[in-house]
Design an enzyme around this catalytic site. Structure first.
Site, short mmCIF file in Angstrom:
data_model
loop_
_atom_site.label_atom_id
_atom_site.label_comp_id
_atom_site.label_asym_id
_atom_site.label_seq_id
_atom_site.Cartn_x
_atom_site.Cartn_y
_atom_site.Cartn_z
N SER A 65 0.85 -1.29 0.05
CA SER A 65 0.04 -0.14 -0.17
C SER A 65 0.87 1.51 -0.03
O SER A 65 0.26 2.43 -0.40
CB SER A 65 -0.76 -0.08 1.25
OG SER A 65 -1.60 -1.15 1.11
N VAL A 66 1.89 1.26 0.57
CA VAL A 66 2.97 2.37 0.47
C VAL A 66 3.01 3.12 -0.92
O VAL A 66 2.94 4.33 -1.08
CB VAL A 66 4.27 2.02 0.78
CG1 VAL A 66 5.18 3.13 0.76
CG2 VAL A 66 4.23 1.56 2.04
#
Lengths: 127, 578
Positions: free
Chosen positions: B298-299
């Site tokens: 998700s970064v």
């Protein structure tokens, strides 16, 4: 007369010769001292290098943390302990019995009552 | 002169007998040839006297002149004694504050002349008694040779040298040698690197700067890295304890200055001590920050949102329906923190919605996504002064499925350093600055513009919201206005994903109102604990590491804690429904 001149000339020559010799010896001594000092400076620089490496080894953050945990009653710093502006520093309490007898503290001793404060001296100045 | 005058004096006074043969004095003085000879002698004598007088006069004049003249300063420059410089064959490496990270120190090597040894067995036995690491059998064999000059051991400490000298065996000799010392031991080993037995760099900066460090002209000038040993230690310490608590197999962490691209700290665990490189495994040598490439999860949504916001595809007021799982190319995309409703753009980021991000990426389009990711430096190996750099892995043919999965960080593997460099450009106003290990004294670098300053401002707001309202709450270091993004990805195995093997990471930036530093932490295969209710995602295991690192290092780096200006995030906060 001639003899006096000759003898004095000879004495002058011998004396100047001796003086030159002494000077020479002194210069040699100084030069040798110079070289010794240069070598000493070199050795000291080398020693400084070793000592600085050793100092870095003995003061690594890990060592310092261990030592401070061992010998000092210090805790890690918290954000709220950091003062940003001088305005947040509390005023120095004066004229109150804020200090126990005999204890060393930055706070003024209770003996320093307000009435002893001179008129032109401001009360409660910030530290 | 006395001798001369006696010859011209009366013969009775002459001491030279043979000349005064008779009483005939006039004949002696008066004979003509003799008189002529006397004349010549006298004129020569006068000439010599004049010469001497002239010389004395010159000397007298010079003496008077010297005494009258002012004393000139002595020319000491010609007699200047030069101190021999302390020469070593390899330059030192310092950290940004001048702490010695690597230095060369003089040691001794032990040599032997076997021909001078009468009893090799006794010599070997004695030597082993002071140098126990040598093998006696080997030594006897070596010392029994009839001739030659053999090296027995390198790098003797002064104590060992003294002990060998005390044995009193004249066949042993010492030669000066040098040893590379790393006073901080394991600290920053992956950035610093190590040397081999010939003092040649074999990894890290030691290898990259091999020519500069071993250049004879510049061995007195130390190489100053951007690493701050105090921050490095704090990061390593926090990662180590997190690794222990969550039983992770590895960890990585970076602290970077967002305004210069300087790497302040770089940690890869497990690591090793460069002072003793023998027996170090490949896993320990592996630099997870620059060499390792991971699907970071998700970064990556940060980049998708930045691209979409910068391209004008979406704005804060827009949103996507994330109520149902989404199907793309046979895959079903679900949310890890499902809300089951329509989400605004800030909500998609704060709650880390895969569905929302995927829909946004489809609106952005594959080509634009590629262009932006390429601009952010994520599709090539990151720039840094290290040899150990890993190139990213991404599909050669970028299909619709790839667009969707890459939007939330799956299907693309990048190194943590590339990610941190990209995140720095997201928050610093949109300037992409190549990461560097060399200290920059100016404190500011102009980089290539990759997003508009306004987009960067929005990303800063979003990242702060993740920490205050979203998945990154455990990174909130009170007072330091931390923003960030969590990332949790399953590791790929056997063509699929292993649900239990996670790469959990958190990228934090602080202070969010004026970004200074990016702090990244990654744990490889962490296991949940009771304290985390069994969770091992980025928000649970990596965010606290970032928080602790910020709390420990912000005072060192000169970032003051401050009460937050809530007004900065009002616009975004209103769009996030709890």
């Amino acid at each position: 007369m001639r003899k006096i001149v000759t003898i004095s000339a000879a004495i002058a020559a011998i004396m100047s010769g001796v003086m030159v010799l002494l000077l020479n010896i002194a210069v040699q001594e100084q030069a040798s001292l110079n070289r010794t000092l240069a070598k000493q400076i070199h050795d000291d620089r080398e020693a400084i290098r070793i000592l600085s490496a050793e100092w870095n080894y003995l003061t690594t953050p890990r060592t310092l943390e261990d030592r401070s945990g061992q010998f000092l009653a210090l805790m890690p710093l918290r954000a709220k302990q950091i003062v940003n502006t001088p305005a947040t520093i509390p005023l120095r309490p004066r004229g109150q019995d804020v200090d126990t007898k005999g204890a060393s503290s930055v706070v003024l001793s209770s003996a320093d009552k307000p009435r002893k404060v001179k008129k032109n001296q401001r009360k409660g100045t910030a530290l | 002169m006395n001798a001369l005058s006696t010859t011209v004096g009366p013969p009775a006074m002459s001491r030279r007998g043979p000349v005064s043969t008779g009483p005939n004095i006039p004949s002696l003085v008066g004979s003509e040839p003799q008189q002529r000879g006397m004349g010549i002698a006298r004129s020569r004598l006068v000439f010599v006297v004049i010469l001497f007088c002239a010389a004395f006069f010159v000397m007298a004049a010079r003496t008077v002149e010297l005494s009258l003249k002012k004393a000139e300063p002595m020319q000491v420059t010609k007699q200047h004694v030069t101190v021999p410089p302390v020469q070593f064959t390899r330059a030192d490496i310092l950290d940004r504050n001048g702490e010695v990270l690597a230095t060369n120190l003089g040691t001794s090597s032990l040599y032997a002349y076997p021909a001078r040894i009468r009893d090799p067995e006794e010599a070997a036995r004695k030597l082993v008694s002071v140098l126990p690491n040598l093998s006696e059998g080997h030594l006897i064999q070596k010392l029994s040779a009839s001739k030659g000059y053999i090296r027995l051991q390198q790098r003797l400490s002064p104590r060992q040298k003294w002990a060998v000298n005390a044995l009193g065996i004249p066949a042993f000799e010492f030669a000066p040698d040098e040893e590379r010392i790393y006073p901080h031991g394991r600290l920053a080993v992956h950035a610093l690197g190590a040397v081999n037995y010939k003092n040649e760099g074999i990894s890290g900066a030691e290898r990259y700067f091999e020519r500069r460090l071993s250049d004879a002209a510049s061995t007195n000038q130390a190489l100053r890295l951007s690493i701050d040993s105090r921050v490095q230690y704090a990061l390593a310490d926090e990662l180590e304890s997190a690794m222990r608590v969550f039983q992770a197999i590895g960890a990585a962490g970076v602290v970077m200055d967002v305004n210069t691209g300087e790497v302040i700290a770089m940690v890869s665990l497990p690591d090793f001590d460069p002072n003793t490189t023998r027996g170090v495994s490949g896993n320990q040598r592996f630099n997870r920050v620059t060499q390792g490439v991971y699907e970071l999860g998700s970064v990556f949504k940060t980049f998708t949102l930045a691209a979409a916001l910068d391209d004008g595809v979406v704005d804060f007021s827009d949103g996507y329906d994330a109520s149902l799982p989404m199907k793309v190319g046979g895959y079903t995309i679900r949310d890890d923190h499902p809300k089951g409703r329509y989400l605004t753009v800030p909500e998609i980021y704060a709650y880390s919605s895969n569905i929302g991000t995927a829909r946004m990426a489809l609106d952005l389009g594959t080509e634009q996504q590629q262009r932006y990711l390429s601009d952010f430096g994520l599709l090539r190996a990151p720039d840094i002064e290290l040899v150990e750099v890993g190139a990213p892995l991404f599909p050669a043919r970028w299909r619709k499925t790839s667009t969707v999965t890459i939007s939330y960080g799956h299907g693309i593997s990048v190194s943590p350093l590339a990610l941190v460099t990209g995140i720095a450009s997201m928050v610093n106003g949109g300037r992409l600055l190549p990461a560097t290990l060399i200290r920059n004294s100016e404190g500011w670098r102009q980089g290539k513009r990759v997003i508009a300053p306004d987009t960067s401002r929005k990303i800063r707001q979003l990242m702060r919201m993740v920490v205050t309202k979203g998945t990154g709450g455990r990174a909130d270091a009170v007072g330091y206005r931390v923003g960030g993004k969590t990332g949790t990805a399953e590791k790929a195995s056997n063509g699929g994903y292993d649900r239990k093997a996670l790469i959990s990471s958190f990228v934090g930036v602080y202070p969010m109102d004026d970004p200074q530093y990016v702090v990244f932490a990654l744990l490889d295969e962490p296991k949940g604990t009771k304290a985390t209710y069994g969770f091992s995602s980025g928000g649970w295991v990596a965010a606290p590491v970032v928080k602790n690192v910020i709390l420990r290092t912000a005072p060192l780096l000169g970032v003051a804690p401050k009460t937050e200006d809530e007004g900065l995030y009002k616009n975004v906060a209103l769009r996030i429904e709890e």
